[in-house]
Write a protein that holds these residues in place. Structure first.
Motif, mmCIF file in Angstrom:
data_model
loop_
_atom_site.group_PDB
_atom_site.id
_atom_site.type_symbol
_atom_site.label_atom_id
_atom_site.label_comp_id
_atom_site.label_asym_id
_atom_site.label_seq_id
_atom_site.Cartn_x
_atom_site.Cartn_y
_atom_site.Cartn_z
ATOM 1 N N UNK B 103 -9.095 18.830 -2.163
ATOM 2 C CA UNK B 103 -10.484 18.385 -2.106
ATOM 3 C C UNK B 103 -11.320 19.183 -1.115
ATOM 4 N N UNK B 104 -10.674 19.696 -0.069
ATOM 5 C CA UNK B 104 -11.387 20.530 0.896
ATOM 6 C C UNK B 104 -11.624 21.927 0.352
ATOM 7 N N UNK B 105 -10.701 22.388 -0.515
ATOM 8 C CA UNK B 105 -10.762 23.775 -0.983
ATOM 9 C C UNK B 105 -11.728 23.972 -2.150
ATOM 10 N N UNK B 106 -11.763 23.013 -3.104
ATOM 11 C CA UNK B 106 -12.574 23.230 -4.314
ATOM 12 C C UNK B 106 -14.040 23.548 -4.000
ATOM 13 N N UNK B 107 -14.713 22.806 -3.087
ATOM 14 C CA UNK B 107 -16.100 23.169 -2.773
ATOM 15 C C UNK B 107 -16.229 24.583 -2.180
ATOM 16 N N UNK B 108 -15.223 25.006 -1.412
ATOM 17 C CA UNK B 108 -15.304 26.322 -0.755
ATOM 18 C C UNK B 108 -15.329 27.459 -1.780
ATOM 19 N N UNK B 109 -14.804 27.187 -3.006
ATOM 20 C CA UNK B 109 -14.881 28.192 -4.078
ATOM 21 C C UNK B 109 -16.314 28.683 -4.255
ATOM 22 N N UNK B 110 -17.280 27.783 -4.028
ATOM 23 C CA UNK B 110 -18.684 28.114 -4.221
ATOM 24 C C UNK B 110 -19.263 29.044 -3.166
ATOM 25 N N UNK B 111 -18.494 29.365 -2.136
ATOM 26 C CA UNK B 111 -18.986 30.293 -1.116
ATOM 27 C C UNK B 111 -18.479 31.712 -1.367
ATOM 28 N N UNK B 112 -17.540 31.864 -2.310
ATOM 29 C CA UNK B 112 -16.958 33.174 -2.576
ATOM 30 C C UNK B 112 -15.961 33.609 -1.513
ATOM 31 N N UNK B 113 -15.546 32.671 -0.652
ATOM 32 C CA UNK B 113 -14.573 32.963 0.403
ATOM 33 C C UNK B 113 -13.252 33.432 -0.215
ATOM 34 N N UNK B 114 -12.696 34.555 0.291
ATOM 35 C CA UNK B 114 -11.510 35.125 -0.365
ATOM 36 C C UNK B 114 -10.243 34.322 -0.063
ATOM 37 N N UNK B 115 -10.144 33.719 1.138
ATOM 38 C CA UNK B 115 -8.955 32.923 1.468
ATOM 39 C C UNK B 115 -8.783 31.764 0.495
ATOM 40 N N UNK B 116 -9.885 31.122 0.136
ATOM 41 C CA UNK B 116 -9.782 29.940 -0.716
ATOM 42 C C UNK B 116 -9.382 30.324 -2.141
ATOM 43 N N UNK B 117 -9.776 31.513 -2.561
ATOM 44 C CA UNK B 117 -9.380 31.975 -3.898
ATOM 45 C C UNK B 117 -7.863 32.129 -3.949
ATOM 46 N N UNK B 118 -7.285 32.712 -2.898
ATOM 47 C CA UNK B 118 -5.824 32.856 -2.821
ATOM 48 C C UNK B 118 -5.163 31.480 -2.796
ATOM 49 N N UNK B 119 -5.722 30.588 -1.958
ATOM 50 C CA UNK B 119 -5.136 29.247 -1.851
ATOM 51 C C UNK B 119 -5.156 28.531 -3.198
ATOM 52 N N UNK B 120 -6.309 28.559 -3.883
ATOM 53 C CA UNK B 120 -6.435 27.843 -5.163
ATOM 54 C C UNK B 120 -5.485 28.432 -6.213
ATOM 55 N N UNK B 121 -5.352 29.773 -6.217
ATOM 56 C CA UNK B 121 -4.425 30.399 -7.172
ATOM 57 C C UNK B 121 -3.006 29.882 -6.934
ATOM 58 N N UNK B 122 -2.584 29.844 -5.654
ATOM 59 C CA UNK B 122 -1.243 29.359 -5.320
ATOM 60 C C UNK B 122 -1.117 27.865 -5.617
ATOM 61 N N UNK B 123 -2.187 27.116 -5.344
ATOM 62 C CA UNK B 123 -2.203 25.666 -5.611
ATOM 63 C C UNK B 123 -1.982 25.394 -7.106
ATOM 64 N N UNK B 124 -2.727 26.120 -7.956
ATOM 65 C CA UNK B 124 -2.608 25.915 -9.405
ATOM 66 C C UNK B 124 -1.204 26.287 -9.874
ATOM 67 N N UNK B 125 -0.655 27.385 -9.317
ATOM 68 C CA UNK B 125 0.708 27.795 -9.680
ATOM 69 C C UNK B 125 1.691 26.684 -9.316
ATOM 70 N N UNK B 126 1.534 26.095 -8.134
ATOM 71 C CA UNK B 126 2.421 25.016 -7.692
ATOM 72 C C UNK B 126 2.280 23.776 -8.560
ATOM 73 N N UNK B 127 1.038 23.441 -8.929
ATOM 74 C CA UNK B 127 0.805 22.258 -9.767
ATOM 75 C C UNK B 127 1.449 22.434 -11.140
ATOM 76 N N UNK B 128 1.276 23.643 -11.717
ATOM 77 C CA UNK B 128 1.859 23.898 -13.043
ATOM 78 C C UNK B 128 3.381 23.920 -12.954
ATOM 79 N N UNK B 129 3.928 24.538 -11.885
ATOM 80 C CA UNK B 129 5.385 24.579 -11.706
ATOM 81 C C UNK B 129 5.943 23.158 -11.635
ATOM 82 N N UNK B 130 5.278 22.290 -10.870
ATOM 83 C CA UNK B 130 5.743 20.906 -10.733
ATOM 84 C C UNK B 130 5.642 20.174 -12.064
#
Lengths: 143, 152
Positions: B103-130
């Protein structure tokens, strides 16, 4: 790295987060949980279910732009961790929230507000392991 | 209509996250570092959100249903099992390592911050793996149940 103590700003932000949770229940009858909403976007049940979830995520991502319009700047965002830790941490979060059926918003706010025993246990558990992880990373390993 | 309200509600959430400091991993991690550079601000985020949601839910759930959709969809499970506790424990470890929660990361996507893009990519990979792991476990349970029935 020190960050400024911002009780009023943080409480105001929290009030808005709570307000959005109440509105989502009032209009859509749904729990404002980032995990559940995001899972419905990447693993959709059907198109109709996908659409409102994608709209919520798009709205969330527009939050900083509204903040910019109101204050004249983006919020402070500083990631103090290395890229590998960010990726490993993100992957672990993904596995954890899926098995645990929720995160800070779903369990920590919405579930706790409903006094759900599952959400209270989940929140106590993830708060405890986050505190422990920080202690280990910053004080035992990082020293 | 439902898309518009969903977007606007997401926007309120995203603004709240932006104002609160939850969008800033440095601040989030400092909340959990009591022995170091502690910043207790996040207690106020949680407090503000909980008070409003606690009262708001009580008012809203008195209604016969939501304004747009057919009915309230609220989880009724009361089972506290290893999946809930183990999953939540892992979430906390990942949160402590990365500084972002979903919930903290999704809004940050709207700033174009590069760290959050990496985090979200890894988050989605983890969610799909689970999700795949859960499906495999379910399939093997169904398969072993089918086998048991055949043996009988």
């Amino acid at each position: 790295m020190l960050t400024e103590f911002t009780p009023l700003q943080s409480a105001l932000g929290g009030v808005l987060i709570g307000f959005s949770a109440v509105l989502l229940m009032l209009f859509h009858g749904r729990i404002m949980g980032a995990t559940g909403i995001l899972m419905g976007v990447i693993w959709p049940a059907n198109t109709r279910d996908w659409a409102w979830r994608a709209a919520v995520v798009a709205g969330m991502a527009s939050g900083p732009a509204l903040y910019l319009a109101l204050t004249g700047g983006f919020p402070d965002i500083h990631s103090p961790v290395s890229t590998p830790l960010l990726l490993i941490g993100g992957f672990i979060v993904g596995i954890g929230v899926t098995f645990g059926s929720g995160c800070t918003s779903g369990h920590g706010v919405c579930g706790m507000a409903r006094l759900s025993p599952r959400s209270i246990m989940a929140t106590l558990t993830f708060m405890a392991t986050t505190f422990a992880t920080l202690y280990i990373v910053r004080h035992l390993i990082g020293g | 209509m439902r898309i518009v309200t969903a977007y606007l509600i997401g926007l309120v959430f995203g603004l709240g996250i932006s104002i609160s400091g939850m969008a800033n991993p440095a601040k989030v991690l400092n909340f959990f570092d009591i022995a170091g550079t502690w910043d207790p601000s996040l207690i106020f985020v949680m407090g503000g959100a909980l008070i409003v949601t606690f009262i708001g839910y009580r008012l809203v759930l008195k209604r016969s249903g939501p304004i747009i959709e057919g009915g309230f969809q609220i989880p009724h499970s009361r089972t506290i099992d290893i999946r809930l506790i183990g999953g939540s424990a892992l979430f906390g470890i990942g949160w402590g390592l990365s500084g972002f929660c979903p919930g903290g990361a999704l809004p940050v996507l709207g700033t174009g911050n590069s760290s959050v893009v990496l985090f979200i990519a890894a988050l989605l990979a983890g969610m799909l793996a689970a999700r795949f792991m859960m499906r495999l476990a379910k399939d093997s349970r169904t398969a072993s149940q089918a086998a048991t029935i055949q043996i009988r």
